[in-house]
Design an enzyme around this catalytic site. Structure first.
Site: not given
Length: 359
Positions: A117, A119, A121
Site C-alpha cells: 500500500e 497512501d 490521506e
C-alpha cells in the site's frame, strides 16, 4: 510556459515571516510533467456507494460524497505493476473535521494478509486551522512497520484543486504535490518485502473517521454540513496494466517499466531537492525515521537529515508544541475484498510556491 514565475501576494502584518518570505521569492525554469489524462470510464469503476458518486457530463471528473448514509469510493479497473498515479483533488469546504479523503494504491483485495500500500490521506480540519495530511508505505502486510509521515498544507485545499501524485517504481517511490516532491523512498536491499512490489490498484475514497482523524478524535464529523464533496479530475493512470483476476499482464512489463523510469517525474532534480528540503523543514510534523520509541534503529531506507532531526523529539514529533493534534496509530479503512466492497455500502462511521520558497 514562462521560464520565470514571480510570486505576487499581499502580506498582512499578522501573516508569519514564513509566508512573508514566500511573497518575495520566485521559481525559475519551471516545466510541467507531460501527463496524459483519461476519462473516468477509461480507467475507473465504482468501489462502493454508487449513489454518492457523481460523474461530470464529459466524464473527465468525479465527485465523491459523504453523508449520513455512507461515504463513497472508486477504484482503477486494472492492477498496475508499478506506475504513476495522479489526480487534481479539491477537498470538502466549510466544516470538514473527522473526514478522511484518501488517494492510494493497494492490493488488499488479493493479498489480504500481506498486501502492499502507498497512501496519501487528508485528515480533515477545523475552520481556520491548516489542513493536515499524511503519506505512508506498507509492503507485504507490514502493518506493524508502517512508514507514515505527517504534514501541514501551505494552502487551503478546499479553495481550488491541486495535483497529488504517487510515483512507484522498482527503484524508488516519490510523493508529489503539484510538481513539488515532498517525500522520496529509495529501495534498500535490507527492506526485503517491506518495499511494495506486487501489482496494485489505485483507490480514491471519502469516509467518516471521527474516532481519530481530527485532534485525536475530539472533533467529529458534523452532518449539519452534509453532503461533503471531494472532486477528482485530471485523472492519470500510467504503468503496466495487469489483469485484476489473473494477476498477470497481457504484455511483458519490462519495456513499460523502463519507459516509466525514464520519465521526468521518476527522478528529482536539484531544484526539486531544494523544494523538498524546504517543505519538509517547514511543514512536516511527524516522521517515523525520527521515532526512536517505535524504532530503536531507523528502518534501512531512512536518510537521517541533521536539519530535520534537530527539530524532532525521540517520539518523531516536533519539539515545539503544535496546535494541530492527532493520533499516529494505524487505522483500518474498513476495506475487505474488491467484490465485498462493491456489494456493500460503506457506513459513515500550489506547488510552484513551495519550489519558489526553496530557491
Amino acid at each position: 510556459m514562462e521560464n520565470h514565475h514571480i510570486l505576487h501576494c499581499s502580506c498582512a502584518s499578522r501573516i508569519s515571516l514564513l509566508f512573508l518570505a514566500l511573497c518575495l521569492l520566485f521559481i525559475t525554469n519551471a516545466s510541467a510533467f507531460n501527463l496524459t489524462t483519461i476519462k473516468f470510464d477509461e480507467g475507473y469503476s465504482s468501489l462502493f456507494s454508487d449513489f454518492n458518486i457523481v460523474r461530470s457530463p464529459d466524464d473527465k471528473s468525479v465527485r465523491l460524497l459523504l453523508n449520513r448514509l455512507s461515504g463513497s469510493g472508486i477504484i482503477s479497473s486494472d492492477y498496475y505493476n508499478y506506475g504513476f498515479f495522479s489526480a487534481k483533488i479539491k477537498l470538502p469546504a466549510d466544516y470538514a473535521a473527522g473526514i478522511v479523503v484518501a488517494f492510494y494504491t493497494s492490493n488488499i483485495d488479493t493479498w489480504e494478509k500481506n498486501h502492499d500500500e502507498l497512501d496519501i490521506e487528508f485528515l480533515g480540519n477545523v475552520n481556520g486551522k491548516p489542513w493536515r495530511f499524511q503519506t505512508n508505505m506498507y509492503g507485504s502486510g507490514s502493518l506493524s512497520r508502517g512508514r507514515e509521515e505527517r504534514y501541514r498544507l501551505w494552502f487551503d485545499p478546499s479553495k481550488e484543486a491541486h495535483q497529488y501524485s504517487i510515483f512507484w517504481s522498482p527503484i524508488n517511490i516519490i510523493f508529489y504535490i503539484d510538481e513539488v516532491p515532498i517525500r522520496e523512498i529509495v529501495r534498500h536491499p535490507a527492506m526485503g518485502g517491506d518495499y511494495p512490489s506486487k501489482p496494485m490498484s489505485l483507490y480514491a475514497t471519502i469516509w467518516d473517521a471521527s474516532s481519530w482523524a481530527t485532534n485525536g478524535g475530539k472533533e467529529k464529523v458534523n452532518y449539519k454540513y452534509e453532503p461533503f464533496a471531494s472532486e477528482f479530475k485530471a485523472l492519470v493512470l500510467e504503468g503496466c496494466r495487469v489483469d485484476p483476476i489473473e494477476q498477470i499482464s497481457s504484455t511483458n512489463c519490462t519495456d513499460q517499466i523502463a519507459r516509466l523510469i525514464s520519465q521526468e517525474y521518476a527522478t528529482i532534480k536539484p531544484e526539486g531537492r531544494n523544494a523538498m528540503k524546504w517543505f519538509r523543514e517547514k511543514y512536516m510534523y511527524y516522521s517515523y525515521c525520527y521515532d526512536n520509541l517505535r524504532y530503536n534503529v531507523p528502518p534501512p531506507e531512512c536518510v537521517i537529515v541533521p536539519t530535520e532531526k534537530e527539530r524532532f523529539r525521540n517520539t518523531g514529533r516536533l519539539r515545539e508544541k503544535m496546535r494541530f493534534g492527532g493520533s499516529n496509530r494505524r487505522h483500518r479503512r474498513g476495506r475487505n475484498s474488491r467484490q465485498r466492497s462493491r456489494n456493500s455500502a460503506a457506513s459513515s462511521g500550489s506547488g510552484k510556491e513551495v519550489a519558489a520558497a526553496a530557491i
